[in-house]
Each structure stands twice: as structure tokens, then as C-alpha cells.
Write an enzyme that holds these catalytic residues in place. Sequence first.
Site, PDB file in Angstrom:
ATOM      1  N   SER A 237      83.093  77.504  53.109  1.00  0.00           N
ATOM      2  CA  SER A 237      82.542  76.478  53.989  1.00  0.00           C
ATOM      3  C   SER A 237      83.210  75.136  53.803  1.00  0.00           C
ATOM      4  O   SER A 237      83.650  74.778  52.716  1.00  0.00           O
ATOM      5  CB  SER A 237      81.039  76.348  53.787  1.00  0.00           C
ATOM      6  OG  SER A 237      80.817  75.560  52.641  1.00  0.00           O
ATOM      7  N   LYS A 238      83.236  74.423  54.883  1.00  0.00           N
ATOM      8  CA  LYS A 238      83.829  73.096  54.903  1.00  0.00           C
ATOM      9  C   LYS A 238      83.107  72.200  53.887  1.00  0.00           C
ATOM     10  O   LYS A 238      83.718  71.415  53.193  1.00  0.00           O
ATOM     11  CB  LYS A 238      83.651  72.550  56.322  1.00  0.00           C
ATOM     12  CG  LYS A 238      84.536  71.408  56.677  1.00  0.00           C
ATOM     13  CD  LYS A 238      84.469  71.188  58.176  1.00  0.00           C
ATOM     14  CE  LYS A 238      85.239  69.951  58.559  1.00  0.00           C
ATOM     15  NZ  LYS A 238      85.383  69.806  59.992  1.00  0.00           N
ATOM     16  N   ARG A 239      81.795  72.409  53.834  1.00  0.00           N
ATOM     17  CA  ARG A 239      80.992  71.531  52.991  1.00  0.00           C
ATOM     18  C   ARG A 239      81.322  71.682  51.498  1.00  0.00           C
ATOM     19  O   ARG A 239      81.310  70.742  50.734  1.00  0.00           O
ATOM     20  CB  ARG A 239      79.502  71.807  53.229  1.00  0.00           C
ATOM     21  CG  ARG A 239      78.676  70.631  52.889  1.00  0.00           C
ATOM     22  CD  ARG A 239      77.334  70.573  53.615  1.00  0.00           C
ATOM     23  NE  ARG A 239      76.931  71.788  54.283  1.00  0.00           N
ATOM     24  CZ  ARG A 239      75.860  72.491  53.949  1.00  0.00           C
ATOM     25  NH1 ARG A 239      75.116  72.118  52.943  1.00  0.00           N
ATOM     26  NH2 ARG A 239      75.535  73.561  54.629  1.00  0.00           N
ATOM     27  N   GLY A 241      84.112  72.316  50.380  1.00  0.00           N
ATOM     28  CA  GLY A 241      85.477  71.867  50.127  1.00  0.00           C
ATOM     29  C   GLY A 241      86.383  72.978  49.630  1.00  0.00           C
ATOM     30  O   GLY A 241      87.285  72.747  48.823  1.00  0.00           O
TER      31      GLY A 241
END
Length: 474
Positions: A237-239, A241
Site C-alpha cells: 500500500s501507498k500508505r 510506503g
Amino acid sequence: MKIRTRFAPSPTGYMHIGNLRTALYCYLIAKHNQGDFILRIEDTDQQREVEGATDMIYQVLEETGLHYDEGPHKDGGVGPYIQSQRLDLYHHYAQKLIDLGGAHYCFCESNDNNIDPCTQLSEKEIEMKLSQNIPYVIRQTIPQTGTTSFEDEVYGYIEVENQTLNEGILIKSDGYPTYNFAHVIDDHLMKITHVVRGNEYLSSTPKYNLTYETFGWDKPTYIHLPPVNKDETHKLSKRNGDASYQDLKEQGYLKEAIINYIALLGCSFGDNEILSLNDLIEQFDIKHISKAPAIFDIEKLKWMNETYLRKLSLQDFHQLVFPYYQHITQDIDFLELSLVLQPRLEKLKDIETMTDFINKPYPFDVSLYTHKKMKTNPETSLKVLQLIEKHLKDFDNFTNDDLLVQLFISLAKDNGLKNGQVMWPIRVALTNKSLTPGGAVEIIHILGQDESLKRIHQAIIDLTLYIQRKKEIE
Ligand code: GLU
């Protein structure tokens, strides 16, 4: 027939690892077969448009060596390669598809019905609504009987009942095409032979094939790729990183290691896992792509990154890491620092914490001088440091690791001490850290005579004070 693949990212400002792997496989399939690798920017979803996102795509492809043969700024005769510049083409083919019975105007405000009532409109009714400027979309017309099937190179034979396919929008009310339409037109006009993309498109592929069939066009070979996941239940996920090429670069992984690693995500090569882009081109085989979701194993990427770092010559390594020494203000032996880091470094980002003792040592921490295995305590350490200070003052070979080692070993021997009882306190005195890249000798070499002696002297003062205070309390 010349093989032509395309990488068709949407400019989202983000190069997800799964997307980069798609680009890589497109590139490998083309290059393995002396074919062409094409870049097409799919920017028809204007609301999702992110500024600078297209440049980021060019940059990542350039940096990773996935050079495209045709694409924006590299015309091969079937451009433009940016979808927002092809709107006329989509309108032309949409009209053609309507004429052929593969699409229809739809004036419904929303469409929850399985069968679109607008399919029943007569030509006259349509013309009237158009002349009244009633907003419309163009929808695909799906036959309500029969089945559509195709053979996917990874997932095998797929067959669906036509009536389960929804009559999706091809041209939106703002005049922009949807992915479902634009990519079919483009893949055909750009003479794409192999469509490589994420398996989220697998279930819609029969719909795309219906469009090909209505036009009477040859269908491409399909290669749908399984997702790249964090583990069995989580996506990258983007969150967190951990999902994009940029994230990995930011963490200090080398582009060669990233490309090598993602090539192995879902495709098998020979026994040797360290493969350059050329090796990958040579060995790539579509038949070796797996349909099981790939698990992104950061530990394996770390291992691969280390392998690439170790393989470099010292000069190349030094050049690579030098920009990461910017925070170091001491005048030290940087090449020696690189020599010490090269066998130990996992990723470039770690350089900062590994070298944070160089500008100044950590604050005095007496507990570090007590090391069971080394058989040291503050008292033995003080004695050793006093001895070392005396001998180091007149020593003039601070850049010769062998002579430094000899000096410490003979001092240990002459004073009935173990080597560790000498080496450990020196290392602590120089850094006040328990984990350091390199031992006492290497750190002395890096810091040089003046700084090393200064730190040893300070350690002697700190230890003396500590021991005095301890005695007073006792
Ligand atoms: N623009 C699509 C995406 O980024 C591309 C899918 C395809 O390769 O056909 O998901």
C-alpha cells in the site's frame, strides 16, 4: 510477425511495483523476440490526472533502462501515443462501432438495468434526442445470447456467457473514451501483438474481444499478470510506503536490484537469481509466468541489494555512496569509510545512521564498557585507554590498518590482556555506540589521529569521573 508490446500506464504520479513489473515483462517479451516496446500514456480519466505524473513515468523507464522504441517524443508512425491527443480517432471508431451494431447511444441518466432501454430506440428517436442536445454516452452493445472465450497465456482458457457482461460506457458524456474502448482502438491501430497487463482486466477481456470481433480485427495474445501482494492477505500500500518504485529508491535500493527482484516476482528463471537486464531478456519465457499472486519479500530484495552493492568495485561503490556522506562535516578518510561500509551496507538509506557517530560521538554511556564476552568493565577499559593514549600519541601510521592491529595485539599481549579487552573499549571510546561499521582499527583510520586521540582522551576523563563518583558512593 514482429512482436509489439505496450506499457500503458495512467499518469497517477505513482509507479506501483506491480505496474513496473508489467512494464518490465512487456519490455522483456518484446526484446527477447527482437520486437518493439511501446509506451502509451492512458490519460483519459481527466479527474485522476496528477501534475508531473507523465514525466515521472518517462523518468522511471529511463532510469531503469526500459527504453521504449515508440512513444511520446518517439514517433513510430502510429502516434500520438498520449490518449488525450487521440480523441478524434475514438469518436471516429465509436461511430463505426455503432454502425456495425457493437455500440449504441444511451440517454439514460443512470443505468442500473441489465438491458439498456436505449438499445430499443429507433434511429429517428436517437436523432431527435441528439438534436435536442440531450446528454448521452455511448455504450457497448452486448449480444444477449452465446458465449465469448479466449485463451490467456497465463490463466488458460476463459469462457463467459455474454449475458453476464454489462453494457459498459465506451464514450463518456464529456466526450472522453473509457479505458474499455480506448485501449482496444489503440492496441489495434498500434499493431500490438501481445497485451500484458494486470489480471484485474481478465474478466473484462471478453467484452474487449467482442469489440475486436465486431470490427473484424485480429485479437492480440493476452498475458494477464497476477497481483504483487505484501503477504497472503495484504496488498502493498501507498500508505505503508512500500508499494512503489520511488518508495524503494527512497529507502536506498539500487535500481538494478529492484528490476532484478521484480522480474522474479511471479516468473521463474534459471538457478542463478542475480540477473542483469540483458540476462533477463535472454532468459525470459512467457511460459514461466505463474498465476499465483506474487508475495513481495523485502528480505529477499535486501539480500539482492546487498549482493549488488558487494559486487561493485570499491571505486564504483565509493562514487555511488559519496552523495550520502553529505551530512559528514568532519575531515575524514572517506575512501576508508566506503571500504568499511561496502561489505556491511544493506541499503543506501542506512548510511546516515551507520555514520552518525562521525561528526561527534554519542553521549558518554558507561554501560557500553561492560561487555561480558569481551571481559571488559569500566575499570579495565580505563586502564586500557590510558595505555592506548600513551602509545597512540607517538604512533604515526594511522592509515595503516595492519600496523594498528599489530600495535593493539602486542599491547594486549604485553599487558596480559585479551585482544577484545583492548579493542572493545577503543571502539566505544571513539563512538559511544555498540553497533558500528568496522571495529576499533577501522574507525581510528577513518577519524584520523587528532580526532581519535581527542575522543579517547575524553573517554578517559568520563570514565575517571564515573569511577571516582562510584567510589564516593561506596
Ligand atoms: N491504463 C491501464 C492501467 O494503468 C492499463 C491497462 C493495460 O495495460 O491495458 O491500469
